[in-house]
Design an enzyme around this catalytic site. Structure first.
Site, PDB file in Angstrom:
ATOM      1  N   CYS A  68      64.051  22.065  47.473  1.00 14.05           N
ATOM      2  CA  CYS A  68      62.769  22.878  47.077  1.00 14.05           C
ATOM      3  C   CYS A  68      62.584  22.206  45.604  1.00 14.05           C
ATOM      4  CB  CYS A  68      62.948  24.462  47.080  1.00 14.05           C
ATOM      5  SG  CYS A  68      64.107  25.160  45.764  1.00 14.05           S
ATOM      6  N   HIS A 107      64.882  29.068  43.451  1.00 18.46           N
ATOM      7  CA  HIS A 107      63.810  28.475  44.592  1.00 18.46           C
ATOM      8  C   HIS A 107      62.333  28.368  43.981  1.00 18.46           C
ATOM      9  CE1 HIS A 107      62.121  27.208  48.553  1.00 18.46           C
ATOM     10  NE2 HIS A 107      61.369  28.386  48.599  1.00 18.46           N
ATOM     11  N   ASP A 122      54.832  26.941  49.872  1.00 25.21           N
ATOM     12  CA  ASP A 122      55.922  26.646  49.673  1.00 25.21           C
ATOM     13  C   ASP A 122      56.427  25.637  50.859  1.00 25.21           C
ATOM     14  OD1 ASP A 122      58.709  26.409  49.761  1.00 25.21           O
ATOM     15  OD2 ASP A 122      59.114  28.389  50.265  1.00 25.21           O
TER      16      ASP A 122
END
Length: 290
Positions: A68, A107, A122
């Protein structure tokens, strides 16, 4: 760094000058179906950096994926270059082992404002927890996507992302009780606040996740890519192809063990990845499931 190279990497041929919802949805979807979520660098002797140019060269020019902190850092740059109003946020993944959100807000995600409405983007959680399209930042609203029904819930001090999925139907009974198979119909994925973050916030998190012996990423080698019908993943020595069957209320899980001799072939054929260093697959039991 060049936007056109990124667009070619994901196969985007739409308008470059429209910072609207339709464009955001398309670029988001193309990214998750073109650039894998993977942490293979940790398991083949490489170091993951928070240098955007290094990330661009890796993910765009070298046909690799990333976790990520790479995928979403790159995606945030893309959005801003395209004219979107994107704010970086941090979030904490849900850990089913401790039945709570982890302590490390590592994250990286983005809040995008379009026509006065906020969306969460995302492109890098992977497997069946991956959103293909941005989610509107509205509490309690069911937002159906390929993997199931996602919803964002305002808890007051935090927002929570959860997903209601389907029953997993494992084809190979050898894996029926695998810790990689998610048994919960509804699961929490992560929580976040709306406090803006700069990239410096994630630098020490990146270092810790690559070195901490209890980190998910030191305990699992992961490579996942979304497909039109579902997704495919190589976790440790287990290669899985998952097909979504919403009309039947199930996800079909086709799982098999691969040999050391097959690793390079699977990575190249299924994920278009060619590693420079030898991968040492790892799959210790953690909270991460298909």
């Amino acid at each position: 760094m060049n936007l056109e190279e990124y667009f070619q990497r994901i196969g985007f041929y739409g308008p470059r000058d429209k910072a609207d919802l339709a464009t955001l949805i398309l670029v988001h979807k193309l990214h998750v179906m073109s650039i894998p979520f993977e942490n293979l660098a940790i398991h083949c002797g490489e170091w993951i950096t928070m240098d955007l140019e290094v990330i661009f060269n890796k993910l765009v020019r070298s046909s690799r994926g990333g976790w990520c902190l790479e995928n979403n850092y790159l995606f945030g740059w893309v959005l801003r270059e395209m004219g979107f109003s994107a704010t970086t946020l941090s979030s904490r993944a849900f850990n089913s082992v401790i039945n709570d959100f982890g302590a490390l807000d590592s994250h990286l995600i983005h809040k995008v404002i379009i026509d006065g409405k906020a969306y969460i983007a995302d492109v890098s959680f992977g497997v069946s927890s991956q959103i293909r399209e941005p989610l509107e930042l509205i509490s309690g609203k069911d937002q159906p996507q390929a993997a199931g029904v996602f919803r964002l819930i305002d808890k007051g001090d935090i927002w929570v992302l959860e997903k209601t999925g389907r029953r997993p139907e494992v084809q190979n009974q050898e894996f029926a009780k695998s810790s990689l198979v998610n048994a919960k119909e509804t699961k929490q994925i992560y929580c976040f606040t709306l406090e803006p973050r700069q990239v410096d916030h994630f630098t020490d998190k990146s270092q810790r996740l690559q070195t901490d012996p209890v980190s998910l990423f030191t305990n699992m080698s992961i490579c996942s890519l979304q497909t039109p019908a579902g997704f495919k993943a190589l976790i440790g020595w287990t290669y899985s192809e998952v097909t979504y069957k919403p009309e039947a209320g199930v996800d079909i899980l086709d799982m098999r063990k691969i040999t050391e001799e097959e690793i390079d072939e699977v990575l190249k054929d299924q994920f278009n990845i060619k590693l420079q260093n030898k991968l040492k697959p790892v799959c210790n039991k953690t909270f991460y499931t298909l």
